[in-house]
Design a protein around this motif. Structure first.
Motif, short mmCIF file in Angstrom:
data_model
loop_
_atom_site.label_atom_id
_atom_site.label_comp_id
_atom_site.label_asym_id
_atom_site.label_seq_id
_atom_site.Cartn_x
_atom_site.Cartn_y
_atom_site.Cartn_z
N ASP A 1 0.83 -1.21 0.00
CA ASP A 1 0.00 0.00 0.00
C ASP A 1 0.86 1.26 0.00
O ASP A 1 0.58 2.23 -0.72
N ASP A 2 1.93 1.26 0.81
CA ASP A 2 2.81 2.43 0.88
C ASP A 2 3.56 2.65 -0.44
O ASP A 2 3.73 3.79 -0.89
N ILE A 3 4.01 1.57 -1.04
CA ILE A 3 4.73 1.68 -2.31
C ILE A 3 3.80 2.19 -3.41
O ILE A 3 4.16 3.10 -4.19
N LEU A 4 2.60 1.65 -3.48
CA LEU A 4 1.64 2.09 -4.50
C LEU A 4 1.29 3.56 -4.31
O LEU A 4 1.21 4.34 -5.27
N LYS A 5 1.10 3.97 -3.06
CA LYS A 5 0.77 5.37 -2.75
C LYS A 5 1.87 6.30 -3.24
O LYS A 5 1.61 7.38 -3.79
N ALA A 6 3.14 5.90 -3.04
CA ALA A 6 4.27 6.73 -3.46
C ALA A 6 4.29 6.90 -4.98
O ALA A 6 4.46 8.00 -5.50
N PHE A 7 4.09 5.80 -5.72
CA PHE A 7 4.11 5.86 -7.19
C PHE A 7 2.91 6.62 -7.73
O PHE A 7 3.00 7.30 -8.76
N GLN A 8 1.78 6.51 -7.04
CA GLN A 8 0.55 7.14 -7.53
C GLN A 8 0.71 8.66 -7.65
O GLN A 8 0.16 9.28 -8.56
#
Length: 702
Positions: free
Chosen positions: A386-393
């Protein structure tokens, strides 16, 4: 300008590729004499394009000022990798030198007051007359957008309704769709770590420690534990061999990102040991800066050129060596996570906490396109999907600002620092006058600032002594008063640093027109390096800790689907807002228990290292034959003893009734028994303890 030498070289090569008229382009190189002279000569000599790093430019300040190279000229400053030092002190100096009218007057013998010089510096920082700034970055920070972004209404100040934005966007989404980069989140596998700790030999119940320091020490101990690293090394190597290496006709490479330099050393030694034991033909390199002292790994400091770590380097640059086919895996710690371009990278193994922009920059080392490259893998031992996806988003479509930084933060922070009473206006102005006087010497500056420095350092040392005495007398109140004094001084130093960073940024956007603010910027920059208070850290004794449970669980490969809403970038809201707070205390035993509750997860008895460390090892420690062999042989010779293998098998049989599941698996598999031996000789320290026991028996006999 670019922020790093490797990008600087790439830009120079690219510009020369399309240069058609000889003499238009000049590059500032470290191998061609003094950088300051080269740069001043280039600006004064009519060169149209100058390529250099931002670090090079400060060398030329004095020469450019003397030549007044910029007067009447117009400049376009093109900054690559703008998210880095372009928003710091180096860029502020750059703008100042490109507007040197007042400094030229001073050079001609004119008398200009400190007040005039301060006002000129203020105007130069916030003015952009004759200069167009163009900045390129794939991952802008909020400060970068505020500094370089274009406002919808240019004649109005930046605000919540007039937010600076990029003048052009080539988005991550478009680049992926058009095949210029790969989507690195298509094969993302998070892992979970569960463990339990126990404490042997020493009482823990009456040991009160600072909670945050204790948690950090315990987690660091677990991360550096031989068994923890060995389990992750096995996952990395086997995953690379089975899924990554076959890509690109067997040429695919991988990167391992670890959390610290000492972890890099331990990982490299462990991964090379594992590869050697398995007989795999894999080459590894490890990259980190400086030297690492780790007595556990070896008596001498380790560096990139150490034969124990990179034996085949032979003086070559790691970037260049990693291009060679004999190298497959590169371990990095705080290095090569940005600006590293290796298209053959197809796998990344992350054992470091990543967040926001750092997560995007690090994982994006994998996104380089290459003929035949259509697959990448990320295994993450630390971060959540979730944290990784949030950063890329945030960067998938285009990064945007939520708001702009309030310029009044500088005034608020100045008021807070002034109110503390650690200095007065006279002391500030005394330092500023010397700083701005071109005839002043270093001794003048020392004389101006020493009274303040000595007073603050003496106050800190006196508080340290009061704290020592109070602790020896168990005087809780006196100890708290002394600690509060020390904490307040440390916070004061941190807040001065926050002021300097904030002002260096905001003064490039806003013309404060307030020389008292500029005075403090000069005063703080000179004072901060002199306030070496030292750090009062409570040492946490981890010598008695034992890792009893450990389980590294694959949570399953998944695709992190990019698209939809991305959170906007946050401006600076609360810099310098800290206050002295009482440290939270807790018993070390309670912290260990809470950590165990937190990380226990689905660890079962079958995951217990205690089966090896206590049950099996306990039986082996009873063997007189093994004790004699350990005392008279090296560890490697002892490891190859047939008596050791037989003793392990006998111990497993003896433990069968109490530990049925694990013993049955060990009896059925020679591979498991070899693994048990590795644990016993590694973190279990069987050889060391047998030798110690034998020495004790001999001294007893004497």
């Amino acid at each position: 300008m670019s922020d790093r030498n490797v990008i600087d070289t790439q830009l120079q090569e690219a510009i020369f590729n399309f240069e058609r008229t000889t003499g238009v382009v000049v590059t500032i190189k470290s191998d061609s004499g003094a950088k300051s002279g080269q740069l001043a000569e280039a600006l004064a000599g009519g060169k149209k394009i100058v390529v250099c790093t931002i670090q090079t430019f400060p060398f030329a300040l004095q020469a450019v000022q003397e030549l007044a190279a910029s007067q009447g000229k117009r400049f376009a400053v093109i900054a690559d990798e703008a998210h880095s030092s372009q928003t710091g002190e180096a860029a502020a100096k750059l703008k100042a030198v490109l507007s040197p009218e007042e400094l030229a007057d001073l050079g001609d013998g004119g008398e200009i007051s400190s007040e005039d010089i301060l006002a000129a510096q203020m105007a130069a920082r916030a003015s952009d007359k004759g200069i167009t700034y163009v900045a390129f970055t794939a991952t802008p920070k909020a400060k970068t957008l505020e500094l370089f972004g274009r406002r919808p209404f240019p004649n109005q100040a930046a605000s919540e309704t007039n937010l600076p934005a990029a003048f052009h966007v080539y988005s991550m989404r478009q680049a992926i769709e058009e095949g210029f980069i790969l989507d690195v989140l298509r094969n993302y596998t998070p892992y979970s770590l569960a463990f339990k700790l126990a404490h042997e030999g020493k009482e823990m119940d009456d040991t009160e420690v600072e909670r945050s320091a204790a948690v950090k020490s315990l987690m660091r101990w677990v991360r550096l534990h031989d068994y923890n690293i060995s389990q992750k090394v096995q996952v990395v190597v086997e995953h690379y061999r089975s899924l990554v290496q076959p890509l690109l006709d067997g040429k695919a490479k991988a990167m391992v990102v670890v959390g610290s330099r000492i972890e890099a050393v331990r990982w490299q030694l462990a991964i090379n040991k594992y590869i050697k034991e398995k007989g795999y033909k894999l080459g590894t390199l490890v990259a980190f800066s400086g030297e690492v002292n780790d007595q556990t790994s070896g008596p001498d400091p380790f560096s990139e050129t150490s034969k124990e770590l990179n034996p085949g380097l032979n003086g070559r640059d790691i970037r260049e060596a990693f291009k060679l086919p004999e190298y497959h895996i590169l371990l990095v710690a705080n290095k090569f996570q940005t600006g590293f371009d290796q298209p053959l990278l197809c796998g990344m193994y992350v054992d470091r906490r990543l967040a926001g922009i750092q997560a995007v920059q690090t994982l994006s080392r994998l996104n380089r396109a290459h003929p035949g490259k259509d697959t990448t893998y990320v295994l993450d031992f630390v971060n959540s999907s979730d944290d990784i996806l949030k950063a890329f988003q945030t960067y998938y479509e285009t990064a945007s600002l939520e708001n702009v930084t309030d310029p009044n933060l500088v005034f608020d922070l100045r008021a807070k620092l002034d109110a503390l009473g650690y200095y007065d206006d006279f002391e500030v102005e005394r330092v500023v006058r010397v700083e701005l006087d071109p005839t002043s010497k270093q001794s003048d500056l020392v004389a101006a600032i020493t009274p303040v420095t000595d007073r603050l350092l003496r106050s800190y040392r006196d508080a340290q002594e009061r704290l020592r005495i109070a602790r020896s007398k168990d005087d809780t109140k006196a100890a708290k008063d002394a600690q509060d004094t020390m904490d307040a001084l440390v916070l004061f130093r941190a807040d001065m640093g926050a002021f300097v960073r904030l002002y260096a940024f905001l003064s490039q956007i806003f013309d404060y027109g307030n020389t008292a603010i500029e005075s403090r910027h000069i005063f703080y920059r000179r004072l901060i390096p002199l306030l070496e208070f030292g750090r009062e850290r409570q040492e946490i004794d981890v010598s008695g800790l034992v890792l009893t449970h450990h389980k590294l669980a694959d949570k399953g490969k998944r695709t992190l689907a990019l698209g939809g809403f991305g959170e906007p970038l946050q401006p600076i809201y609360d810099t310098g807002s800290g206050s002295v707070q009482e440290r939270q205390k807790a018993l070390l035993a309670e912290i260990v228990a809470k950590l165990n509750d937190l990380f226990q997860g689905d660890v079962t008895d079958d995951d217990q290292l205690i089966y090896v460390n206590n049950v099996i090892k306990g039986k082996l420690m009873e063997s007189e034959t093994l004790a004699q062999q350990a005392a008279n042989n090296t560890k490697e010779q002892f490891a190859n003893s047939p008596d050791l293998s037989k003793a392990i098998l006998d111990a497993i049989i003896d433990a069968f009734e109490a530990h049925t599941t694990m013993s049955k698996q060990a009896l059925d598999s020679a591979k498991i028994r070899e693994g048990l031996k590795d644990v016993l000789l590694g973190p279990g320290q069987l050889w060391e303890e047998l030798r110690e026991m034998r020495e004790y028996q001999r001294s007893d006999d004497v």
